[in-house]
Design an enzyme around this catalytic site. Structure first.
Site, PDB file in Angstrom:
ATOM      1  CB  THR A 174      -0.933  -0.018   1.222  1.00  0.00           C
ATOM      2  OG1 THR A 174      -1.577  -1.287   1.277  1.00  0.00           O
ATOM      3  CG2 THR A 174      -1.976   1.068   1.143  1.00  0.00           C
ATOM      4  CE  LYS A 196      12.883  13.609  19.229  1.00  0.00           C
ATOM      5  NZ  LYS A 196      13.280  14.915  18.697  1.00  0.00           N
ATOM      6  NE  ARG A 211      -1.761   0.011   6.034  1.00  0.00           N
ATOM      7  CZ  ARG A 211      -1.520  -1.110   5.356  1.00  0.00           C
ATOM      8  NH1 ARG A 211      -0.597  -1.951   5.758  1.00  0.00           N
ATOM      9  NH2 ARG A 211      -2.218  -1.410   4.290  1.00  0.00           N
ATOM     10  CG  HIS A 238      -6.934  -1.663   3.106  1.00  0.00           C
ATOM     11  ND1 HIS A 238      -6.507  -0.581   2.370  1.00  0.00           N
ATOM     12  CD2 HIS A 238      -5.865  -2.503   3.180  1.00  0.00           C
ATOM     13  CE1 HIS A 238      -5.235  -0.763   2.022  1.00  0.00           C
ATOM     14  NE2 HIS A 238      -4.825  -1.916   2.491  1.00  0.00           N
TER      15      HIS A 238
HETATM   16  N1   CP Z   1      -2.644  -5.448   1.111  1.00  0.00           N
HETATM   17  C1   CP Z   1      -1.943  -4.663   1.930  1.00  0.00           C
HETATM   18  O1   CP Z   1      -2.505  -3.756   2.561  1.00  0.00           O
HETATM   19  O2   CP Z   1      -0.607  -4.932   1.994  1.00  0.00           O
HETATM   20  P1   CP Z   1       0.453  -4.089   2.841  1.00  0.00           P
HETATM   21  O3   CP Z   1       0.159  -4.330   4.299  1.00  0.00           O
HETATM   22  O4   CP Z   1       1.799  -4.589   2.415  1.00  0.00           O
HETATM   23  O5   CP Z   1       0.278  -2.634   2.509  1.00  0.00           O
END
Ligand code: CP
Length: 323
Positions: free
Chosen positions: A68, A95, A117, A147
């Protein structure tokens, strides 16, 4: 009166992309069509279009990622944006700086978009609610909640191989309970008109509200994948499991691992997908992962075009990849 969707501009265009929930079929189709117009950019000698020239996009990844984070970075660069990658482990977050203070400081550098994320469900919504009015937020995975760009690149892959969603049977296999990907996929598949969405999992890996998501539930793998057009395998999300939900990985593979033999129950032209990362020998056999029906690496490639589409639409530059 229902509350306006924080994701949308008053005229219905995308402002943030936080979840599939609440988005209509037309908008999801628009994302897929826009992504289609960007696929050719990767084939060019100069793999760039100037749509986001002068824009600053900041990747804020508080959780690990390979696919991602890198495909968002490639996508932003193909759109000619400037990209900041904040390394959380060496940033002032380590920190004790709060998320909001980090946000305000990055906004002071004139960031136009955050790609977020986070391990906490709702983190991307929180940032979107507190971001400056001109800033867009894209959810790159929050806890077990959503997601959405993964779901859209999966929809893109299915549409490329199967055409229309109407008439399709799609099975999602594995750890549905902890999977933000599965929730987003189910919403997208149903919104796009998929005829039947199945989930296949042991009872301990299904959410209590599963049936209300609009799926058919199976506990037996071979029964569940019989005559399906698409098989989507999921990783066991061990980092989100509390307590022992499974006897062992070996036993899980015996019951739910996808092998060539078991795949015979699906339609002869069925495709096999996985969002990655794969645990070989746990959720699927290497023969299947690397076999002729696997489209797993295509999912990664299509992720660039889909993320280009979402970023350009949210920043109001949806001219397509025609330049
Ligand atoms: N599919 C997916 O979110 O993979 P990553 O965790 O590598 O981003």
């Amino acid at each position: 009166m229902s509350r306006p969707d924080i994701q949308l501009q008053p005229d219905g265009r995308l402002r943030h992309f936080l979840t599939i929930d609440g988005l209509g079929r037309d908008l999801l189709t628009d994302i897929l069509d826009t992504a289609e117009s960007f696929t050719g950019v990767s084939e060019r000698i100069i793999k760039k279009v100037p749509l986001l020239r002068g824009k600053v996009i900041c990747n804020l990844f508080f959780e690990n990622s390979t696919r991602t984070r890198t495909t968002f970075e490639v996508a932003a660069k193909r759109l000619s944006a400037d990209v900041l990658n904040l390394n959380i482990s060496t940033s002032a977050t380590a920190k004790g700086e709060t998320l909001l203070d980090t946000l305000r400081n990055l906004e002071a550098m004139h960031v136009d978009m955050f790609v977020v994320r986070h391990a906490d469900s709702g983190a991307a919504h929180f940032i979107a609610r507190h971001a400056a009015p001109h800033v867009s937020v894209i959810n790159a995975g929050d806890g077990r909640h959503a997601h959405p760009t993964q779901a859209m690149l999966d929809m893109f892959t299915i549409r490329r191989h199967k055409g229309e969603f109407t008439g399709l049977r799609v099975a999602i296999v594995g750890d549905i309970l902890h999977s933000r990907v599965a929730r987003s996929q189910i919403l997208a598949l149903n919104t796009l008109g998929t005829s039947e969405v199945r989930v296949i999992a042991p009872r301990t890996l299904l959410p209590a509200d599963c049936r209300s998501l609009g799926v058919h539930i199976f506990h037996d793998l071979e029964e569940g994948i019989r005559d399906v057009d698409v098989v989507i395998m999921l990783r066991l999300q061990k980092e989100r499991m509390r307590g022992a939900l499974l006897p062992s990985e070996h036993e899980y593979f015996q019951l739910y691992g996808l092998t060539e033999e078991r795949l015979q129950a699906a339609r002869p032209d069925a495709i096999v997908m996985h969002p990655g990362p794969i645990n070989r020998g746990v959720e699927m056999d290497s023969q299947v992962a690397d076999g002729p029906r696997s489209v797993i690496l295509q999912q990664v490639s299509f992720g660039i075009a889909v993320r280009m589409a979402v970023m350009s639409m949210a920043l109001g530059s949806q001219a397509g990849g025609g330049e």
